[in-house]
Design a protein around this motif. Structure first.
Motif, short mmCIF file in Angstrom:
data_model
loop_
_atom_site.label_atom_id
_atom_site.label_comp_id
_atom_site.label_asym_id
_atom_site.label_seq_id
_atom_site.Cartn_x
_atom_site.Cartn_y
_atom_site.Cartn_z
N UNK A 163 40.56 50.06 -26.74
CA UNK A 163 40.10 50.90 -25.63
C UNK A 163 40.19 52.38 -25.97
N UNK A 164 41.27 52.74 -26.65
CA UNK A 164 41.42 54.14 -27.08
C UNK A 164 40.32 54.52 -28.08
N UNK A 165 40.09 53.62 -29.03
CA UNK A 165 39.06 53.87 -30.05
C UNK A 165 37.68 53.91 -29.40
N UNK A 166 37.46 53.02 -28.43
CA UNK A 166 36.16 52.99 -27.75
C UNK A 166 35.91 54.28 -26.98
N UNK A 167 36.93 54.77 -26.31
CA UNK A 167 36.79 56.02 -25.56
C UNK A 167 36.44 57.17 -26.49
N UNK A 168 37.10 57.22 -27.65
CA UNK A 168 36.82 58.27 -28.62
C UNK A 168 35.39 58.15 -29.15
N UNK A 169 34.97 56.91 -29.42
CA UNK A 169 33.60 56.69 -29.93
C UNK A 169 32.56 57.04 -28.88
N UNK A 170 32.85 56.74 -27.62
CA UNK A 170 31.91 57.08 -26.55
C UNK A 170 31.79 58.59 -26.38
N UNK A 171 32.91 59.29 -26.53
CA UNK A 171 32.85 60.76 -26.48
C UNK A 171 32.03 61.30 -27.64
N UNK A 172 32.27 60.75 -28.83
CA UNK A 172 31.51 61.18 -30.01
C UNK A 172 30.02 60.91 -29.82
N UNK A 173 29.69 59.74 -29.25
CA UNK A 173 28.29 59.39 -29.03
C UNK A 173 27.64 60.36 -28.05
N UNK A 174 28.36 60.72 -27.01
CA UNK A 174 27.82 61.68 -26.03
C UNK A 174 27.58 63.04 -26.68
N UNK A 175 28.53 63.48 -27.51
CA UNK A 175 28.37 64.77 -28.19
C UNK A 175 27.19 64.73 -29.15
N UNK A 176 27.04 63.61 -29.87
CA UNK A 176 25.92 63.48 -30.79
C UNK A 176 24.60 63.47 -30.03
N UNK A 177 24.58 62.82 -28.86
CA UNK A 177 23.37 62.80 -28.05
C UNK A 177 22.99 64.20 -27.60
N UNK A 178 23.99 64.99 -27.22
CA UNK A 178 23.72 66.38 -26.81
C UNK A 178 23.17 67.19 -27.98
N UNK A 179 23.79 67.01 -29.15
CA UNK A 179 23.31 67.75 -30.34
C UNK A 179 21.90 67.33 -30.72
N UNK A 180 21.63 66.02 -30.64
CA UNK A 180 20.28 65.54 -30.96
C UNK A 180 19.26 66.13 -29.99
N UNK A 181 19.59 66.13 -28.71
CA UNK A 181 18.67 66.69 -27.71
C UNK A 181 18.40 68.16 -27.97
N UNK A 182 19.46 68.90 -28.31
CA UNK A 182 19.30 70.33 -28.59
C UNK A 182 18.42 70.54 -29.82
N UNK A 183 18.65 69.74 -30.86
CA UNK A 183 17.84 69.86 -32.09
C UNK A 183 16.40 69.50 -31.82
#
Length: 247
Positions: free
Chosen positions: A136-156
């Motif tokens: 669950x801890x690892x999943x939460x971290x991965x979900x945060x990373x995925x959200x950040x990557x999605x934001x960066x992709x959208x900006x790019x």
């Protein structure tokens, strides 16, 4: 085909803009965030599978522990009943007393064995609970990373789309300066030759296929009228003459 030298030169401007658009499209398709998103999504999928397996194991262990604890209770209750009979003095026969004491001893051993089973199940349950918590801890971290990557992709993508929009507007303006028949030929050749339909003749070399023209071809081009549309004999792209053609 005939076209004013100025129109032919505008063809090079058009090619430059089309190359820029193709580069932007390729950049959009190959954003590093896309590969990172795919990697994180794959990892999240693996974690979901691992979570399901761990939670299923916990559920099985809960049932197993409940059954083992019931077995312990049953053995303990039977041993207590036997002990009460023994303590009450109701059993007078020496043989019956011996059998009762032997049964009590056996039940105590059985109870001890079952309690060990319960402890072992509890340890396995604790380990499974730990795996679920870690997942669950690892999943939460991965979900945060995925959200950040999605934001960066959208900006790019937004940045690329804005640049592509401005380039497309410039392309439309340049295309108006190219005669329709020459533009149609250029578009046809672009489709055939990796997006490059026109190239400059630079110091005797075609910038489309990067091959040097032989003397016969160069002499033919020198003799051609300024408004004649020249094609490279090697790659068949439109060959545009400039001040740097080396003619």
């Amino acid at each position: 085909m005939k076209a004013a030298p100025e129109a032919q030169l505008r063809l090079l401007d058009l090619q430059e803009l089309d190359t820029a658009l193709a580069r932007l499209q390729r950049r959009r398709r190959t954003l590093p965030e896309l590969a990172d998103i795919e990697r994180v999504e794959s990892r999240l999928g693996e974690m979901r599978d691992a979570m399901v397996a761990a939670e299923t194991e916990i559920s099985d262990l809960e049932r197993e522990q409940k059954k083992a604890e019931q077995d312990v209770d049953q053995v303990r209750q039977r041993a207590e009943r036997d002990q009460k009979r023994l303590d009450s003095g109701q059993v007078s026969s020496a043989r019956d007393l011996s059998n009762l004491q032997s049964e009590i001893t056996s039940l105590q051993r059985r109870q001890s064995d079952l309690e060990e089973v319960v402890l072992e199940i509890m340890e396995r349950r604790e380990a499974a609970d730990g795996r679920v918590a870690a997942l669950r801890t690892e999943r939460s971290a991965a979900e945060r990373e995925l959200a950040e990557l999605g934001d960066r992709r959208t900006a790019s993508e937004r940045e690329i789309d804005e640049e592509a929009g401005a380039t497309s507007i410039a392309r439309t303006a340049v295309a108006k300066d190219v005669p329709a028949d020459l533009l149609a030929l250029y578009e046809k050749l672009r489709d055939q030759f990796d997006g490059v339909g026109a190239a400059a003749l630079h110091r005797g070399q075609c910038q489309g296929c990067h091959l040097a023209l032989n003397t016969v071809d160069l002499n033919r081009i020198r003799a051609a009228a300024a408004d004649e549309v020249i094609r490279c004999e090697e790659c068949r792209r439109v060959l545009v003459r400039t001040a740097e053609s080396g003619l």
